[in-house]
Design an enzyme around this catalytic site. Sequence first.
Site, PDB file in Angstrom:
ATOM      1  N   LYS A 145      48.118  46.119  43.041  1.00 21.48           N
ATOM      2  CA  LYS A 145      48.960  45.041  42.499  1.00 21.48           C
ATOM      3  C   LYS A 145      49.967  45.576  41.476  1.00 21.48           C
ATOM      4  CE  LYS A 145      45.279  42.918  40.889  1.00 21.48           C
ATOM      5  NZ  LYS A 145      44.174  43.815  41.277  1.00 21.48           N
ATOM      6  N   ARG A 201      43.113  34.162  38.188  1.00 23.75           N
ATOM      7  CA  ARG A 201      41.881  34.795  38.670  1.00 23.75           C
ATOM      8  C   ARG A 201      40.758  33.789  38.831  1.00 23.75           C
ATOM      9  NH1 ARG A 201      43.103  40.274  36.566  1.00 23.75           N
ATOM     10  NH2 ARG A 201      41.410  41.662  37.091  1.00 23.75           N
ATOM     11  N   ARG A 231      42.850  57.068  38.907  1.00 23.07           N
ATOM     12  CA  ARG A 231      44.072  56.523  38.292  1.00 23.07           C
ATOM     13  C   ARG A 231      44.255  57.035  36.856  1.00 23.07           C
ATOM     14  NH1 ARG A 231      44.755  50.173  37.947  1.00 23.07           N
ATOM     15  NH2 ARG A 231      42.651  50.297  37.109  1.00 23.07           N
ATOM     16  N   ARG A 237      42.052  54.404  31.711  1.00 17.55           N
ATOM     17  CA  ARG A 237      41.564  53.135  31.180  1.00 17.55           C
ATOM     18  C   ARG A 237      40.063  53.188  30.953  1.00 17.55           C
ATOM     19  NH1 ARG A 237      44.174  48.415  34.847  1.00 17.55           N
ATOM     20  NH2 ARG A 237      42.048  47.646  34.683  1.00 17.55           N
ATOM     21  N   ARG A 278      33.642  44.361  37.930  1.00 17.58           N
ATOM     22  CA  ARG A 278      34.978  43.795  38.237  1.00 17.58           C
ATOM     23  C   ARG A 278      35.028  43.293  39.678  1.00 17.58           C
ATOM     24  NH1 ARG A 278      38.254  48.918  36.414  1.00 17.58           N
ATOM     25  NH2 ARG A 278      40.102  47.898  37.279  1.00 17.58           N
TER      26      ARG A 278
HETATM   27  P1  AP5 Z   1      46.925  49.797  40.854  1.00 15.32           P
HETATM   28  O1  AP5 Z   1      48.245  49.363  41.360  1.00 15.32           O
HETATM   29  O2  AP5 Z   1      46.857  50.245  39.424  1.00 15.32           O
HETATM   30  O3  AP5 Z   1      45.809  48.689  41.182  1.00 15.32           O
HETATM   31  P2  AP5 Z   1      45.671  47.205  40.673  1.00 15.32           P
HETATM   32  O4  AP5 Z   1      45.461  46.331  41.866  1.00 15.32           O
HETATM   33  O5  AP5 Z   1      46.781  46.832  39.750  1.00 15.32           O
HETATM   34  O6  AP5 Z   1      44.285  47.347  39.938  1.00 15.32           O
HETATM   35  P3  AP5 Z   1      43.833  46.995  38.467  1.00 15.32           P
HETATM   36  O7  AP5 Z   1      42.605  47.836  38.218  1.00 15.32           O
HETATM   37  O8  AP5 Z   1      44.909  47.139  37.468  1.00 15.32           O
HETATM   38  O9  AP5 Z   1      43.442  45.539  38.672  1.00 15.32           O
HETATM   39  P4  AP5 Z   1      42.463  44.739  37.876  1.00 15.32           P
HETATM   40  O10 AP5 Z   1      42.700  43.422  38.476  1.00 15.32           O
HETATM   41  O11 AP5 Z   1      41.050  45.201  37.898  1.00 15.32           O
HETATM   42  O12 AP5 Z   1      42.886  45.019  36.351  1.00 15.32           O
HETATM   43  P5  AP5 Z   1      43.686  44.163  35.302  1.00 15.32           P
HETATM   44  O13 AP5 Z   1      44.446  45.084  34.456  1.00 15.32           O
HETATM   45  O14 AP5 Z   1      44.387  43.021  35.954  1.00 15.32           O
HETATM   46  O15 AP5 Z   1      46.389  50.982  41.797  1.00 15.32           O
HETATM   47  C1  AP5 Z   1      45.193  51.669  41.478  1.00 15.32           C
HETATM   48  C2  AP5 Z   1      45.388  53.169  41.791  1.00 15.32           C
HETATM   49  O16 AP5 Z   1      45.548  53.332  43.208  1.00 15.32           O
HETATM   50  C3  AP5 Z   1      46.631  53.780  41.138  1.00 15.32           C
HETATM   51  O17 AP5 Z   1      46.329  55.063  40.681  1.00 15.32           O
HETATM   52  C4  AP5 Z   1      47.689  53.831  42.271  1.00 15.32           C
HETATM   53  O18 AP5 Z   1      48.555  54.939  42.132  1.00 15.32           O
HETATM   54  C5  AP5 Z   1      46.804  53.945  43.508  1.00 15.32           C
HETATM   55  N1  AP5 Z   1      47.363  53.199  44.647  1.00 15.32           N
HETATM   56  C6  AP5 Z   1      47.944  51.962  44.631  1.00 15.32           C
HETATM   57  N2  AP5 Z   1      48.317  51.586  45.865  1.00 15.32           N
HETATM   58  C7  AP5 Z   1      47.927  52.604  46.704  1.00 15.32           C
HETATM   59  C8  AP5 Z   1      48.041  52.817  48.112  1.00 15.32           C
HETATM   60  N3  AP5 Z   1      48.600  51.895  48.925  1.00 15.32           N
HETATM   61  N4  AP5 Z   1      47.539  53.977  48.612  1.00 15.32           N
HETATM   62  C9  AP5 Z   1      46.967  54.899  47.807  1.00 15.32           C
HETATM   63  N5  AP5 Z   1      46.844  54.760  46.450  1.00 15.32           N
HETATM   64  C10 AP5 Z   1      47.321  53.622  45.911  1.00 15.32           C
HETATM   65  O19 AP5 Z   1      42.487  43.507  34.470  1.00 15.32           O
HETATM   66  C11 AP5 Z   1      41.668  44.302  33.609  1.00 15.32           C
HETATM   67  C12 AP5 Z   1      40.691  43.397  32.883  1.00 15.32           C
HETATM   68  O20 AP5 Z   1      41.416  42.445  32.056  1.00 15.32           O
HETATM   69  C13 AP5 Z   1      39.804  42.507  33.778  1.00 15.32           C
HETATM   70  O21 AP5 Z   1      38.656  43.194  34.238  1.00 15.32           O
HETATM   71  C14 AP5 Z   1      39.478  41.363  32.815  1.00 15.32           C
HETATM   72  O22 AP5 Z   1      38.494  41.741  31.869  1.00 15.32           O
HETATM   73  C15 AP5 Z   1      40.793  41.157  32.076  1.00 15.32           C
HETATM   74  N6  AP5 Z   1      41.696  40.200  32.728  1.00 15.32           N
HETATM   75  C16 AP5 Z   1      42.959  40.459  33.192  1.00 15.32           C
HETATM   76  N7  AP5 Z   1      43.524  39.354  33.711  1.00 15.32           N
HETATM   77  C17 AP5 Z   1      42.611  38.365  33.584  1.00 15.32           C
HETATM   78  C18 AP5 Z   1      42.597  36.998  33.967  1.00 15.32           C
HETATM   79  N8  AP5 Z   1      43.654  36.430  34.597  1.00 15.32           N
HETATM   80  N9  AP5 Z   1      41.480  36.262  33.696  1.00 15.32           N
HETATM   81  C19 AP5 Z   1      40.418  36.816  33.060  1.00 15.32           C
HETATM   82  N10 AP5 Z   1      40.363  38.109  32.684  1.00 15.32           N
HETATM   83  C20 AP5 Z   1      41.445  38.893  32.943  1.00 15.32           C
END
Ligand code: AP5
Length: 218
Positions: free
Chosen positions: A13, A88, A127, A162, A173
């Site tokens: 994402k 979410r 990552r 991270r 997660r």
């Molecule tokens: P990346 O693009 O970084 O993945 P992502 O889908 O953004 O994953 P996140 O881990 O950031 O999502 P998340 O939802 O767990 O975390 P968030 O920060 O929202 O890609 C990952 C890796 O793969 C990278 O190294 C990239 O280069 C590689 N890659 C990407 N695409 C690829 C492909 N096609 N092929 C190969 N490699 C690829 O949330 C973190 C925490 O915040 C949550 O756990 C929660 O505690 C809190 N939080 C955030 N939002 C909310 C909410 N709305 N409600 C409640 N809690 C929340």
Amino acid sequence: MNIILIGPPGAGKGTQAATLVKKYNMVQLSTGDMLRAARTSGTDMGNTVSGVMDRGELVTDEIVIGLIEEQLKAGDGSGGFIFDGFPRTLAQADALNELLSKVDQKLDTVIQMTVDDKVLVNRITGRFTCGSCGEGYHEEFKKPATHDKCDKCGAVGAFKKRADDNEDSLKTRLMAYYKETSPLIGYYYAKGQLQQVNGLNSIHSVGLDISKVMAGVS
Ligand code: AP5
């Protein structure tokens, strides 16, 4: 155009949102990034959410809805918003509808990035990001041209990982995703707003597929 990117942790994402920002001048609203910024700056809210995030649990709806409301009111959304990691929960999805209508905007499409859970461990544990400009990398799939130097801003020795990017937090997660977030797939499907792209393809191909979906909707 206002879009949601939905998918489990590591679906890509954030990677795709960053491309859309460059390509279409859209505004990325990542609740994860906002929460991490609050932690880094040591606000009361940042301290409250710190342990919750490290464990991989969800932060309360009230906090994240408040963050999105602030950004929607403050931001220039003329290029459109990308909601990355929000909503979410069903409560967050309902809140988003209301918030968008308050600022005379609407949701155009929801893009589900489908992936196989087996690839997620590798994506998450490999990552890293530049601590200076936030550019994202991967040890296998997106390496910097020069070891230890950011391609985007040139910072040296600034790469960081991270705290929640480990196998234990990832399990929590993923559980949170299937329990709280996956019901949104049916919710948006029923509203006729859901589209899918295969998130297992290369970063470049996924980007092309997202652009095609957006062109079909506009
Ligand atoms: P990346 O693009 O970084 O993945 P992502 O889908 O953004 O994953 P996140 O881990 O950031 O999502 P998340 O939802 O767990 O975390 P968030 O920060 O929202 O890609 C990952 C890796 O793969 C990278 O190294 C990239 O280069 C590689 N890659 C990407 N695409 C690829 C492909 N096609 N092929 C190969 N490699 C690829 O949330 C973190 C925490 O915040 C949550 O756990 C929660 O505690 C809190 N939080 C955030 N939002 C909310 C909410 N709305 N409600 C409640 N809690 C929340």
